[in-house]
Design an enzyme around this catalytic site. Structure first.
Site, PDB file in Angstrom:
ATOM      1  N   HIS A  43       0.853  -1.198   0.000  1.00 40.44           N
ATOM      2  CA  HIS A  43       0.000   0.000   0.000  1.00 40.44           C
ATOM      3  C   HIS A  43       0.885   1.242   0.000  1.00 40.44           C
ATOM      4  O   HIS A  43       1.149   1.832   1.045  1.00 40.44           O
ATOM      5  CB  HIS A  43      -0.916  -0.017   1.224  1.00 40.44           C
ATOM      6  CG  HIS A  43      -1.925   1.080   1.242  1.00 40.44           C
ATOM      7  ND1 HIS A  43      -3.058   1.032   2.021  1.00 40.44           N
ATOM      8  CD2 HIS A  43      -1.991   2.275   0.583  1.00 40.44           C
ATOM      9  CE1 HIS A  43      -3.771   2.121   1.845  1.00 40.44           C
ATOM     10  NE2 HIS A  43      -3.130   2.905   0.981  1.00 40.44           N
ATOM     11  N   GLU A  73      -2.586  -1.578  -3.120  1.00 37.27           N
ATOM     12  CA  GLU A  73      -3.640  -0.742  -2.572  1.00 37.27           C
ATOM     13  C   GLU A  73      -3.240   0.726  -2.654  1.00 37.27           C
ATOM     14  O   GLU A  73      -2.049   1.046  -2.572  1.00 37.27           O
ATOM     15  CB  GLU A  73      -3.896  -1.091  -1.098  1.00 37.27           C
ATOM     16  CG  GLU A  73      -4.299  -2.526  -0.856  1.00 37.27           C
ATOM     17  CD  GLU A  73      -4.538  -2.813   0.613  1.00 37.27           C
ATOM     18  OE1 GLU A  73      -5.232  -3.805   0.904  1.00 37.27           O
ATOM     19  OE2 GLU A  73      -4.038  -2.059   1.469  1.00 37.27           O
ATOM     20  N   HIS A 194      -7.835  -5.205   7.889  1.00 34.53           N
ATOM     21  CA  HIS A 194      -7.523  -4.120   8.815  1.00 34.53           C
ATOM     22  C   HIS A 194      -7.738  -4.602  10.249  1.00 34.53           C
ATOM     23  O   HIS A 194      -8.857  -4.805  10.693  1.00 34.53           O
ATOM     24  CB  HIS A 194      -8.333  -2.843   8.584  1.00 34.53           C
ATOM     25  CG  HIS A 194      -7.607  -1.618   9.080  1.00 34.53           C
ATOM     26  ND1 HIS A 194      -6.716  -0.919   8.303  1.00 34.53           N
ATOM     27  CD2 HIS A 194      -7.615  -1.008  10.271  1.00 34.53           C
ATOM     28  CE1 HIS A 194      -6.218   0.090   8.987  1.00 34.53           C
ATOM     29  NE2 HIS A 194      -6.736   0.059  10.201  1.00 34.53           N
TER      30      HIS A 194
END
Length: 242
Positions: A43, A73, A194
């Site tokens: 990410h 991401e 997450h």
């Protein structure tokens, strides 16, 4: 079986803190794959404070050589999309991060952000890159992601993790279960991520047909405490048993 994708941003953050390639992000990713991970997540945020755009090329080559997927991401800024188009990861997960955001803390407002997301999703589809939108489980417009052209959604799981083991936790879990069913009925694949960890992952994966979980921060913390071999082995066992 749910695929386990390891997010290695925290390793990149450690690397950047010393100004040289130590720890080696590519070597750590390879180690994760050796220990049972099914893929790698990266990410790169807009300030590239941990993962860098150059890591997309390096890890893309590693994943291609290993026959596994790289999930990239990020916020769909022009720079980010250009990198994705150049290196073509297997999956691109679009996340609504502000430029100075510490960590992801909410999903897209799929209705309000439709004008931004729809052309980006079309670009990804044209390049045969699987797309996913980071969404909140209680977003009433979640299924609109399919109409916009997304292949999958990634459910933002912090509310589940934060309330795991509390009286409110079961109610929130049922909300995630309902969201997953709704997305699947609309023809969307479902990923999740997450703050999932070794304590709460098994319960979450009793939700049917979660295709992939992306886990990073917890892996690093748990590996410091227990060692990476033990930790990755446990994660792989949980994902393969669902």
């Amino acid at each position: 079986m749910t695929k386990l994708s390891i997010n290695i941003n925290k390793i990149a953050l450690l690397r950047n803190s010393r100004g040289r390639n130590y720890p080696d992000v590519q070597a750590f990713a390879a180690r994760c794959l050796d220990l049972g991970a099914d893929g790698i997540t990266l990410h790169p945020r807009q300030d590239q404070r941990h993962a860098r755009y150059s890591d997309v090329e390096t890890l893309g080559a590693l994943c291609k050589a290993r026959g596994v997927e790289l999930n990239v991401e990020g916020y769909p800024s022009p720079d980010f999309i250009e990198v994705v188009k150049r290196f073509r990861p297997a999956q691109c997960t679009l996340v609504p991060d502000a430029a100075d955001q510490l960590t992801s803390d909410h999903g897209w407002d799929v209705h309000q952000d439709a004008a931004l997301l729809k052309p980006v999703l079309a670009e990804l589809k044209a390049l045969d890159i699987r797309s996913s939108l980071f969404v909140d489980y209680d977003n009433p417009d979640l299924v609109l992601a399919k109409e916009l052209g997304a292949d999958r959604v990634e459910l933002y799981t912090e509310p589940y993790a934060e309330n795991f083991g509390t009286p409110q936790g079961e109610q929130i879990f049922q909300g995630f279960l309902a969201a997953c069913k709704l997305a699947q009925q609309a023809g969307l694949g479902v990923n999740a991520g997450h703050d999932l960890n070794l304590d709460n992952l098994a319960k979450f994966l009793t939700i049917p047909d979660i295709l992939e979980v992306s886990i990073g921060h917890a892996v690093i913390v748990e590996s410091i405490e227990s060692g990476i071999v033990s930790v990755l082995t446990k994660y792989a066992e949980i994902c393969r048993s669902c």
